[in-house]
Design an enzyme around this catalytic site. Structure first.
Site, short mmCIF file in Angstrom:
data_model
loop_
_atom_site.label_atom_id
_atom_site.label_comp_id
_atom_site.label_asym_id
_atom_site.label_seq_id
_atom_site.Cartn_x
_atom_site.Cartn_y
_atom_site.Cartn_z
N TYR A 346 0.85 -1.19 0.00
CA TYR A 346 0.00 0.00 0.00
C TYR A 346 0.89 1.24 0.00
O TYR A 346 1.84 1.33 0.77
CB TYR A 346 -0.89 0.02 1.23
CG TYR A 346 -2.02 -1.00 1.23
CD1 TYR A 346 -2.08 -2.01 0.28
CD2 TYR A 346 -3.02 -0.95 2.18
CE1 TYR A 346 -3.10 -2.94 0.28
CE2 TYR A 346 -4.06 -1.87 2.19
CZ TYR A 346 -4.09 -2.87 1.24
OH TYR A 346 -5.11 -3.79 1.25
N GLU A 420 -25.23 5.45 13.59
CA GLU A 420 -25.74 5.54 12.21
C GLU A 420 -26.10 6.97 11.81
O GLU A 420 -26.13 7.28 10.62
CB GLU A 420 -26.94 4.62 12.04
CG GLU A 420 -26.58 3.14 12.06
CD GLU A 420 -27.77 2.25 11.76
OE1 GLU A 420 -27.60 1.26 11.04
OE2 GLU A 420 -28.88 2.56 12.26
#
Length: 451
Positions: A346, A420
């Site tokens: 990465y 959420e």
């Protein structure tokens, strides 16, 4: 004097006209942004529904077949979006072309889950099962990728509604296999880049976000410059000559070389790299040799990681690992074979300073005043950096602690969960940043004509 006055008057008139045009464009942009944010807010219930379905049906890297089908079905209901599936195995590229010319902004969400058994007592708790490294495993979205997908779908829905007024195009990238890690298979971001997702249309900038539970819900952390570290896996295989523990002089013991190499690797960060160029961490996670206490083994294995916020220090560390392993092994009359596949590692995630600057105000509008801040870099890694090899990228952290007074469980923990309500902010951030970048590009001063 008359000529000078005329030239001055002409220049003043041009400036006033340009200012008026800029104010008019700003007014239109502001109105468009307000409508876009209202659409983002209105999508909250749908975004929660998308998230919960994906959470309950978690899938591992390059196995996101059901997830991809669910995403494609949702996108198919949004007017003006062209959908391409099967990219990098399970990835999706969806293109929304606006009604006006302008830059191409790509937005990315990763889709895969982790081989972890979730410990949260939720009505939509993951009960998914699969196979990992040849063994059965539970699967759960304990890194938040389910929310990334849901928020990107929410942004796509809002922008689709406004497509005729968009000054540019938007590419929605639903990426597989971010959690794969460096190895023989390319992770999802690199695989999608190789598949050409940044072409046709040619992408000008890629934006993304990652959810976490370390800070108060609905806040955002951003950074101009290096944000997340590169990661490379190194493996050192040592081979000597086995023997009896009572007679080590008759063998060539690789464990001594392995021990010294492990210690020697610790001075790479302190003595061989420039800390002002960016931090670097070299760690050994595996040191294995032998089968019995009185048998000197023939082989030994070392494995670890190199993490860096500096591209130059990353190269220095890679070469130093190879040099130290070879030299120390030879001093013990054993051989060392070092493998570091930097092509699958990465890369440093560098949030482009200019592109980040262009969207900071949009991020604050998304969250509300005083709820964004510039953060320090992290030595954690994300394959999103692969999108930034040749074009600017912007990345930010969306905070979503489920607790009002403390941090939640960290990403990857079995107890990881989020508030959420933060997903509404994430949709607003994606939509607002897209429009801000388009507006900045559209209002950039044009080169003066030569007389």
């Amino acid at each position: 004097m008359k000529l000078r006055y005329r030239l001055f008057a002409l220049a003043t008139a041009c400036l006033l006209a340009r200012s008026a045009a800029s104010q008019e464009a700003s007014s239109v942009t502001s109105a468009l942004t307000r409508r876009a944010l209202a659409l983002a807010d209105a999508s909250e219930a749908q975004v929660v529904q998308w998230r919960r379905y994906i959470h309950e049906h978690a899938e591992l890297s390059y196995q996101e077949v059901q997830t991809a089908a669910y995403i494609a079905a949702a996108l198919a209901k949004m007017p003006g979006i062209d959908i391409q599936t099967g990219i990098a195995k399970t990835g999706i590229k969806a293109v929304l072309r606006g009604g006006k010319p302008g830059p191409v902004v790509a937005l990315r969400a990763d889709m895969d889950a982790l081989p972890v058994e979730e410990h949260n007592d939720l009505p939509f708790k993951s009960t998914a099962k699969g196979e990992y490294l040849g063994k059965p495993t539970s699967i759960a979205h304990v890194c938040g990728h389910d929310t990334h997908v849901a928020m990107l779908l929410g942004a796509a829905q809002a922008l689709s509604t406004l497509r005729a007024e968009l000054a540019g195009a938007v590419v929605f990238l639903f990426q597989p296999a971010e959690e794969l890690g460096p190895g023989p298979l390319l992770s999802g971001a690199s695989a999608m880049v190789e598949a050409g997702v940044l072409d046709n249309p040619k992408v000008d900038v890629v934006m993304g976000q990652h959810i976490g539970a370390a800070s108060p819900s609905g806040t955002i952390g951003y950074r101009r410059g290096s944000l997340m570290a590169s990661i490379d896996i190194f493996r050192i295989s040592l081979k000597g000559k086995g023997g009896h523990g009572a007679m080590p002089w008759l063998s060539k013991d690789p464990t001594l070389a392995a021990a010294e190499i492990t210690l020697a690797l610790q001075n790479i960060a302190s003595n061989q790299t420039n800390p002002l160029d960016g931090p670097i961490v070299v760690t050994v996670g595996q040191l294995q040799a032998g089968t019995r206490f009185n048998i000197l083994p023939e082989t030994a294995e070392i494995a670890g990681t190199i993490r860096s916020l500096s591209k130059d220090n990353r190269k220095i560390a890679q070469e130093s690992v190879r040099t130290k392993a070879k030299g120390i092994a030879e001093s013990y009359s054993v051989t060392a074979e070092t493998t570091i596949d930097s092509s699958s590692g990465y890369e440093v995630l560098v949030s482009d300073p200019a592109a980040t600057e262009a969207v900071i105000q949009a991020l604050e509008v998304a969250t509300g005043p005083g709820k964004i801040k510039e953060i320090r870099p992290t030595m954690g890694s994300e394959d999103f950096g692969s999108f930034g090899r040749n074009i600017p990228v912007v990345f930010w952290i969306l905070n979503a602690s489920p607790f009002a007074d403390r941090a939640g469980a960290p990403n990857h923990a079995p107890e990881f969960t989020i508030d959420e309500g933060a997903m509404r902010i994430g949709v607003r951030a994606l939509v607002g940043s897209t429009l801000a970048y388009m507006a900045r590009s559209g209002s950039a001063p044009k080169p003066a004509r030569q007389p």
